[in-house]
Design an enzyme around this catalytic site. Structure first.
Site, PDB file in Angstrom:
ATOM      1  CG  ASN A 158      -1.740   1.196   1.434  1.00 45.38           C
ATOM      2  OD1 ASN A 158      -1.805   2.038   0.548  1.00 45.38           O
ATOM      3  ND2 ASN A 158      -2.382   1.311   2.590  1.00 45.38           N
ATOM      4  CE  LYS A 209      -0.279   3.145   4.904  1.00 42.17           C
ATOM      5  NZ  LYS A 209      -0.259   3.258   6.345  1.00 42.17           N
ATOM      6  CG  HIS A 230      -5.976   1.904   5.098  1.00 44.03           C
ATOM      7  ND1 HIS A 230      -5.560   2.850   6.003  1.00 44.03           N
ATOM      8  CD2 HIS A 230      -4.982   1.002   5.007  1.00 44.03           C
ATOM      9  CE1 HIS A 230      -4.345   2.524   6.429  1.00 44.03           C
ATOM     10  NE2 HIS A 230      -3.977   1.403   5.836  1.00 44.03           N
ATOM     11  CD  GLU A 252      -3.169   5.460   6.740  1.00 41.78           C
ATOM     12  OE1 GLU A 252      -3.114   5.533   5.503  1.00 41.78           O
ATOM     13  OE2 GLU A 252      -2.281   4.906   7.430  1.00 41.78           O
ATOM     14  CD  GLU A 290      -3.806  -2.568   7.294  1.00 40.54           C
ATOM     15  OE1 GLU A 290      -2.654  -2.739   6.866  1.00 40.54           O
ATOM     16  OE2 GLU A 290      -4.496  -1.583   7.005  1.00 40.54           O
ATOM     17  N   GLY A 343       2.267   2.066  10.908  1.00 48.05           N
ATOM     18  CA  GLY A 343       3.233   3.153  10.763  1.00 48.05           C
ATOM     19  C   GLY A 343       3.915   3.541  12.070  1.00 48.05           C
ATOM     20  CB  SER A 399       4.942  -2.042  12.081  1.00 52.14           C
ATOM     21  OG  SER A 399       4.561  -0.690  12.323  1.00 52.14           O
TER      22      SER A 399
END
Ligand code: PGA
Length: 263
Positions: free
Chosen positions: A20, A22, A106, A108, A178, A184, A224
């Site tokens: 991904n 992003k 996702h 985010e 996730e 991250g 991660s």
């Protein structure tokens, strides 16, 4: 699917590792990436590999990836095919740009762009309706984990995202677990922590869509994931791959991660 035993379906479940990007890389950078990446993963046929760049990179990258085993995915879509929806991209547009996959829901997008289990479900249906493979993201935030709500949150997100689908549709898609606190941050869930939630998710699929769909559906871990922790995570019985952010951004690094994640 009925002609296979559950054991055979599990044996056929192929690992899938997706990168991904992003909001990173211009189209020309993504094309350079793809050119450098392909020779590094040539011949790998025991892991399904997918690259998910920003939407401006999709079409030019698809030209480079054509004829290779590396798949292309988008990071979002809208559920209508066309119309007055400024700023959105539809499933037919993604197909036309060369996509076979699309990341949906996702964390985010849930946190910054107002996605809900309902919009995720609409998007999943649109993707499946057009033959795109959805990668549906679920996962708890730190507060929810610390207050013992992980299972309740994941249950709601999985059931919400998959609502109204057929067992065959569920068997064909990908779920990415996730934990948001691991994205991250460099904090990876331990393989045992991840396996527990993956097992829980497979149980939800079994209860709602049957044992065959549960045996077939692939569940990625994300948060991660790196070249040096992928092997331990992916060797857990219910972890079938990874959704990789930071560690996918260089061709060398991502190819090493994938190589370390082979069966
Ligand atoms: P990360 O991101 O690998 O950088 O933690 C994963 C993701 O958000 O998909």
């Amino acid at each position: 699917m009925a002609e296979y035993t559950l054991k055979e379906i599990i044996m056929q479940r192929k690992r899938i590792i997706a990168g991904n990007f992003k909001m990173n890389k211009t189209a020309s950078e993504a094309v350079e990436y793809a050119k450098a990446f392909l020779p590094l993963v040539k011949g790998i046929d025991d892991v399904e590999i997918v690259l998910c760049p920003p939407s401006t990179c999709l079409q030019p990258m698809s030209v480079v990836l054509e004829g290779s085993a590396v798949g292309l995915g988008a990071q979002n879509l809208y559920w209508k095919d066309s119309g007055a929806f400024t700023g959105e991209i539809s499933a037919p547009m993604l197909l036309d740009a060369g996509c076979g996959y699309v990341i949906i829901g996702h964390s985010e997008r849930r946190a910054y762009f107002g996605e809900t289990d309902q919009t995720v479900n609409e998007k999943v249906k649109a993707a499946l309706g057009h033959g795109l493979t959805p990668i549906i993201c679920v996962g708890e935030v730190l507060e929810e984990r610390e207050s013992g709500e992980t299972e309740a949150v994941v249950d709601r997100q999985v059931r919400g995202g998959l609502a109204g689908l057929s067992s065959d549709q569920v068997a064909s898609l990908v779920i990415a677990y996730e934990p948001v606190w691991a994205i991250g941050t460099g904090k990876t869930a331990t393989p045992q922590m991840a396996q527990e939630v993956h097992h829980f998710i497979r149980g939800i699929v079994a209860a709602d869509f049957g044992a065959e769909a549960a045996a077939a559906v692939r569940i990625q871990y994300g948060g991660s994931m790196k070249a040096d922790n992928v092997a331990e995570l992916i060797s857990q019985p219910d972890i079938d791959g990874g959704l990789v952010g930071g560690a996918c951004l260089t061709p060398d690094g991502f190819a090493t991660l994938i190589t370390n994640g082979r069966p």
